[in-house]
Design an enzyme around this catalytic site. Structure first.
Site, PDB file in Angstrom:
ATOM      1  N   ASP A   1      40.334  41.087  50.705  1.00  0.00           N
ATOM      2  CA  ASP A   1      39.002  41.494  50.235  1.00  0.00           C
ATOM      3  C   ASP A   1      38.170  41.932  51.433  1.00  0.00           C
ATOM      4  O   ASP A   1      38.633  41.876  52.575  1.00  0.00           O
ATOM      5  CB  ASP A   1      38.333  40.420  49.372  1.00  0.00           C
ATOM      6  CG  ASP A   1      37.735  39.272  50.163  1.00  0.00           C
ATOM      7  OD1 ASP A   1      37.852  39.259  51.406  1.00  0.00           O
ATOM      8  OD2 ASP A   1      37.136  38.382  49.538  1.00  0.00           O
TER       9      ASP A   1
ATOM     10  N   ASP B   1      41.042  32.052  44.619  1.00  0.00           N
ATOM     11  CA  ASP B   1      41.266  31.713  46.023  1.00  0.00           C
ATOM     12  C   ASP B   1      40.203  30.719  46.450  1.00  0.00           C
ATOM     13  O   ASP B   1      39.072  30.730  45.958  1.00  0.00           O
ATOM     14  CB  ASP B   1      41.232  32.958  46.918  1.00  0.00           C
ATOM     15  CG  ASP B   1      39.843  33.558  47.028  1.00  0.00           C
ATOM     16  OD1 ASP B   1      39.070  33.118  47.895  1.00  0.00           O
ATOM     17  OD2 ASP B   1      39.517  34.469  46.246  1.00  0.00           O
TER      18      ASP B   1
END
Ligand SMILES: [Zn+2]
Length: 443
Positions: free
Chosen positions: A96, A258
């Protein structure tokens, strides 16, 4: 449900000497140290997430050194993380942008094309679109009601970038799965963002901005999002800080999340530092025993500077606490004596006073109570993981990165087992449900 571990160079030195309290002089951290999957010999997670913001570059100050960042770009994520062996071939690598690192900026510093290229070239299996965090949140708002101008602006930037990102990924024949990031200021606006991402063609969405939210608020968002998208659309929760509550999130069909929390809690939580499996599907927590380095701890050093303590005396108390704990672990010291020696060294830290001047303090009594439980139960002897077998009582001592991160890695082991048990539970429920339906049909 996949548990993706958000890494930020969380490795430990396998050659660290607990007694001498040091690493070999020629240690080179990245090369000699071991990631959790290396020191354990297996991965206590289903994948790893790396944030571009953690790697850093000339625009964003990351955690990697310049040469580590160069190496990451050069050899790719899998090799950099030393997940490039057949044993770890199935592990996902999520990427990300690390939107928290540029939250102050008006626009994200990366373009969708740049991020798509980065994920592709570095061999990520999944890559998130370029989002811009929205921090305001109102759980009561539906649809696109409310929202500050700034929130609405970030909402549009995030969606515009997601559209561009997906086109770029398709155009370059990218090898990673593009994930559209949801940002919003309410359950309603998040649902609308999710709906638009699905309309763009995304089949896997990552929900951002969850870090400051409480579990009931996250559930409101998930419910609103689930109601707005097809059942087949997969959902990922980015930065799931409430990971310990994961069993309460089964109904939302989360594909993955996550978190770094089992590792971080080992040294950032005031009480819950060491995990063990608890009753049924719960986790149990123990407080680690703080024995900081007398000559390095800022609070103790302040006490020395003010003249409240002598440095030599603190060093003596520190050694006494450590030696007592080790003797206790070998069965050569009793619990009360050990606890007393630990508390004598804790007083300068907790109350900034010598033990004799504050031994009836409430804070110290509360600490003593938690330490007594830890020492009575000796949880490190109840765990069969490699960390606990090798480090013994040192895993429960709160002191320096090599002990604290080892405890964090142990927590990852317990947490991963916990997640697997929960999935089993869901499978069992589904089968029961199915067999009931089948029985009903037969009748
Ligand atoms: Zn363990």
């Amino acid at each position: 449900m996949k548990f993706i571990f958000a890494d930020s160079l969380d490795y430990v030195d396998p050659a660290f000497d607990f007694i001498a309290d040091r690493s070999p002089a020629d240690r080179q951290p990245y090369w000699d140290d071991a990631y959790p999957h290396e020191i354990l010999g297996y991965a206590p997670y289903d994948g790893v997430l790396v944030s571009r913001g953690i790697i850093g570059d000339h625009r964003v100050k990351g955690k990697y050194t310049a040469s580590q960042a160069r190496r990451f770009h050069l050899v790719g994520a899998r090799k950099f993380l030393r997940l490039d062996t057949p044993q770890f071939a199935k592990l996902d690598i999520f990427g990300d942008c690390g939107a928290f690192t540029y939250v102050e900026e008006e626009r994200p510093p990366y373009t969708p094309a740049e991020m798509a290229e980065f994920y592709d070239e570095c061999g990520f299996t999944h890559g998130c679109s370029v989002d811009h965090i929205i921090f305001d949140f109102n759980p009561a708002l539906t649809g696109l009601a409310g929202g500050t101008d700034d929130a609405k602006n970030r909402f549009e930037i995030t969606l515009e970038n997601a559209d561009g990102f997906r086109r770029e990924a398709l155009a370059m024949g990218a090898s990673f799965t593009p994930m559209g990031v949801v940002q919003g200021w309410s359950p309603g606006s998040m649902a609308e963002a999710a709906r638009r991402l699905v309309a763009m063609g995304y089949t896997y969405l990552a929900i951002g901005g969850m870090v400051p939210l409480k579990s009931p608020e996250i559930k409101l968002c998930l419910q609103a999002i689930r109601d707005a998208i097809p059942a087949a659309t997969r959902l990922h929760i980015l930065g799931f800080a409430k990971a310990d509550d994961i069993d309460g999130f089964h109904g939302y069909d989360i594909a993955s999340f996550d978190t770094t929390s089992p590792l971080i809690r080992a040294f950032k939580d005031a009480k819950q530092n060491y995990y063990l499996p608890g009753e049924g599907l719960a986790l149990r927590y123990f407080t680690s025993i703080r024995v900081p380095q007398a000559i390095e701890n800022p609070k103790l050093q302040r006490g020395v500077k003010k003249g409240s303590f002598r440095a030599e005396e603190l060093v003596r108390l520190e050694a006494l606490a450590l030696n007592s704990l080790r003797a206790f672990d070998r069965g050569e010291a009793d619990l009360d004596e050990t606890l007393h020696n630990v508390l004598v060294y804790s007083a300068p830290l907790v109350e900034e006073k010598p033990y004799e001047d504050c031994k009836s303090s409430v804070a110290l009594a509360k600490l003593a109570e938690r330490y007594r439980i830890t020492l009575t139960e000796q949880p490190w002897k109840q765990c069969a993981c490699k960390i606990c077998r090798d480090a013994a009582i040192d895993v429960i001592i709160f002191r320096g990165s090599n002990r604290n991160k080892r405890r964090g890695i142990h927590n990852l082991v317990v947490y991963h087992d916990h997640i697997e048990k929960l999935d089993l539970k869901r499978a069992v429920e589904r089968t029961d449900h199915l067999s009931q339906r089948l029985c009903g049909a037969e009748r």
